[in-house]
Design a protein around this motif. Structure first.
Motif, PDB file in Angstrom:
ATOM      1  N   PHE A   1       0.889  -1.241  -0.078  1.00  0.00           N
ATOM      2  CA  PHE A   1      -0.017   0.065   0.092  1.00  0.00           C
ATOM      3  C   PHE A   1       0.660   1.252   0.108  1.00  0.00           C
ATOM      4  O   PHE A   1       0.542   2.209  -0.475  1.00  0.00           O
ATOM      5  N   LEU A   2       1.872   1.239   0.699  1.00  0.00           N
ATOM      6  CA  LEU A   2       2.577   2.406   0.808  1.00  0.00           C
ATOM      7  C   LEU A   2       3.816   2.588   0.164  1.00  0.00           C
ATOM      8  O   LEU A   2       4.138   3.938  -0.410  1.00  0.00           O
ATOM      9  N   THR A   3       4.193   1.651  -0.744  1.00  0.00           N
ATOM     10  CA  THR A   3       5.278   1.911  -1.692  1.00  0.00           C
ATOM     11  C   THR A   3       4.789   3.067  -2.838  1.00  0.00           C
ATOM     12  O   THR A   3       5.826   3.881  -2.906  1.00  0.00           O
ATOM     13  N   PRO A   4       3.831   2.892  -3.672  1.00  0.00           N
ATOM     14  CA  PRO A   4       3.582   3.747  -4.447  1.00  0.00           C
ATOM     15  C   PRO A   4       3.563   5.376  -3.926  1.00  0.00           C
ATOM     16  O   PRO A   4       3.795   6.468  -4.432  1.00  0.00           O
ATOM     17  N   VAL A   5       2.967   5.390  -2.675  1.00  0.00           N
ATOM     18  CA  VAL A   5       2.772   6.685  -1.855  1.00  0.00           C
ATOM     19  C   VAL A   5       4.032   7.318  -1.532  1.00  0.00           C
ATOM     20  O   VAL A   5       4.223   8.616  -1.704  1.00  0.00           O
ATOM     21  N   ILE A   6       5.017   6.394  -0.845  1.00  0.00           N
ATOM     22  CA  ILE A   6       6.148   7.130  -0.481  1.00  0.00           C
ATOM     23  C   ILE A   6       7.091   7.186  -1.585  1.00  0.00           C
ATOM     24  O   ILE A   6       7.906   8.346  -1.688  1.00  0.00           O
ATOM     25  N   GLU A   7       7.017   6.664  -2.904  1.00  0.00           N
ATOM     26  CA  GLU A   7       7.678   6.595  -4.015  1.00  0.00           C
ATOM     27  C   GLU A   7       7.381   8.112  -4.686  1.00  0.00           C
ATOM     28  O   GLU A   7       8.327   8.866  -5.254  1.00  0.00           O
ATOM     29  N   ALA A   8       6.218   8.720  -4.478  1.00  0.00           N
ATOM     30  CA  ALA A   8       5.691   9.704  -4.938  1.00  0.00           C
ATOM     31  C   ALA A   8       5.997  10.939  -4.046  1.00  0.00           C
ATOM     32  O   ALA A   8       6.050  12.146  -4.498  1.00  0.00           O
ATOM     33  N   PHE A   9       6.328  10.561  -2.746  1.00  0.00           N
ATOM     34  CA  PHE A   9       6.866  11.728  -1.826  1.00  0.00           C
ATOM     35  C   PHE A   9       7.898  11.039  -0.990  1.00  0.00           C
ATOM     36  O   PHE A   9       7.518  10.825   0.167  1.00  0.00           O
ATOM     37  N   PRO A  10       9.272  10.828  -1.665  1.00  0.00           N
ATOM     38  CA  PRO A  10      10.277  10.150  -0.983  1.00  0.00           C
ATOM     39  C   PRO A  10      11.045  10.760   0.220  1.00  0.00           C
ATOM     40  O   PRO A  10      10.856  12.206   0.034  1.00  0.00           O
ATOM     41  N   PRO A  11      11.835  10.319   0.853  1.00  0.00           N
ATOM     42  CA  PRO A  11      12.696  11.094   1.791  1.00  0.00           C
ATOM     43  C   PRO A  11      13.263  12.361   1.249  1.00  0.00           C
ATOM     44  O   PRO A  11      13.301  13.416   1.853  1.00  0.00           O
ATOM     45  N   THR A  12      13.751  12.222   0.266  1.00  0.00           N
ATOM     46  CA  THR A  12      14.372  13.439  -0.510  1.00  0.00           C
ATOM     47  C   THR A  12      13.402  14.694  -0.542  1.00  0.00           C
ATOM     48  O   THR A  12      13.958  15.568  -0.582  1.00  0.00           O
ATOM     49  N   ALA A  13      12.240  14.232  -1.080  1.00  0.00           N
ATOM     50  CA  ALA A  13      11.033  15.369  -1.273  1.00  0.00           C
ATOM     51  C   ALA A  13      10.853  15.939   0.349  1.00  0.00           C
ATOM     52  O   ALA A  13      10.774  17.275   0.387  1.00  0.00           O
TER      53      ALA A  13
END
Length: 415
Positions: free
Chosen positions: A75-87
């Motif tokens: 569930f969280l993979t696409p969500v965090i990929e869209a707003f990752p730690p760098t963002a």
């Protein structure tokens, strides 16, 4: 004619990270956003978390980062990929709060505390036109579908926004605002909610009176904890009632479920995880001479009193004399955990709105126009930056969902 962006209203309920980041994106898009919270200020849990250094996220590679979310990873993979730690780091930088990577790989604001970041954030939200409503408790919906709020000492107030975004948190640290009272409200609307449970929590251990009185509040430094084949490295803290700390929190989901299933869980503590078993055995095989066993363990392996006495808690006052048995004990001290600490004392909570209740825009399928984000949703994460990262990322995703829904073919002008 459809509404223009500035005529579209959104109620964001909950002034924690998920709610505030959603309010930021929505107000930046020109929507009229009001943020409601039952507490007198926003971000109380965030400020509490920042007392020891606000751990925003982590610097490890994203593939490894995502593995930390366990069952919630798909569930969280696409969500965090869209707003990752760098963002998230870029966002903090934009608020005048640069970040740095600590020795453990965790990422903190240079100021360390949450207060400077929160002040700059709220100033930005006000500048974007956000309206703040403090001491205002959400009480659900009336029969016509309007939101109901109660101000302290006041009557119920009806609000009819174009969209609602729920970000009320889980059930941990209720004195800071996350009471979990929303569970019953959503249950009445037939929204499936998994029971809220302790996450990133300590566990009860039946210490002896002597051990508890002498060592409560003392750390077990740089240990490795193992249960059912899963291992976490770090520190643990002996408490009056049991054990807690970062390494314990990393295994809390597994330990909690084991206790729920079996009534207890056995945690093995490797007191010297950086030494091979052969090295430990060789050192313990040397003559002890006139030294006591405690002194011998200190001299040969550098074990502090808390470590030696933890071994005695496991096997009794007389430690094994056989080097092989003693080496095995040093690197796998068994501790029986008997209960999970109450959710009121947990850092975060598991459970929440079943993920199947959400559509691709984070909208509740049973409640069109109502979105949810943050710790309200049924995922959990260990400390170390993973919890906050996912909280921010789901807030961003839900805000984008609101914008997409308001842009649907229903007469609204694009926002």
């Amino acid at each position: 004619m459809g509404d223009t962006a500035e005529n579209l209203t959104v109620a964001v309920i909950g002034g924690g990270p998920a709610g505030l980041i959603a309010a930021e994106l929505l107000s930046r898009a020109g929507l009229a956003v009001t943020v409601y919270d039952r507490m007198p200020t926003f971000g109380r849990k965030l400020q509490m978390a920042g007392r020891g250094g606000l751990n925003l996220t982590h610097s490890e590679m994203l593939a490894s980062f995502l593995q930390r979310y366990g069952a919630g990873r798909p569930f969280l993979t696409p969500v965090i990929e869209a707003f990752p730690p760098t963002a998230l780091r870029d966002w903090a930088e934009g608020l005048g709060q640069p970040t740095f990577i600590g020795s453990s790989g965790r990422i903190f604001p240079t100021a360390m505390k949450a207060a400077p970041l929160l002040r700059a954030w709220l100033e930005r939200l006000r500048a974007q036109g956000c309206v703040f409503r403090f001491r205002t408790e959400w009480r659900g919906w009336d029969e016509a579908g309007a939101l109901l709020f109660r101000r302290e000492g006041g009557d119920l107030e009806r609000v009819e926004p174009h969209a609602t975004l729920l970000a009320l948190g889980g059930g941990s640290w209720p004195r800071l605002g996350s009471t979990g009272a929303w569970v019953d409200i959503l249950a009445e609307m037939d929204v499936a909610v998994a029971p809220l449970r302790s996450a990133n929590s300590g566990f009860a251990v039946h210490w002896s009176d002597i051990f508890r009185k002498k060592f409560q509040g003392q750390p077990l430094k740089n240990v490795a904890l193992t249960c059912a084949g899963q291992t976490a490295r770090g520190d643990a803290m002996v408490t009056e009632q049991g054990i807690e700390g970062g390494a314990v929190y990393a295994l809390s989901s597994l330990l909690r479920e084991r206790i729920a299933r079996d009534g207890s869980a056995v945690l093995h503590v490797n007191l010297l995880p950086d030494r091979s078993h052969e090295d430990v055995l060789q050192r313990l095989g040397k003559p002890r001479g006139k030294h006591s066993q405690s002194d011998f363990l200190r001299r040969s392996l550098g074990l502090p009193p808390i470590a030696v006495n933890l071994m005695r808690e496991a096997v009794g006052p007389a430690l094994p004399r056989d080097p092989h048995a003693l080496a095995d004990l040093v690197q796998a001290v068994p501790i029986t955990l008997t209960a999970t600490m109450p959710i009121e004392r947990a850092i975060s909570s598991a459970g929440g709105i079943a993920l199947e209740e959400l559509d691709g825009n984070f909208m509740l399928k049973r409640l069109p126009g109502v979105f949810a984000a943050g710790e309200m949703l049924d995922w959990e994460a260990p400390t170390g930056g993973y919890l906050l990262q996912a909280t921010f990322a789901t807030g961003v995703a839900a805000a984008k969902g609101v914008l997409a829904w308001l842009n649907r073919d229903s007469g609204h002008a694009p926002v």
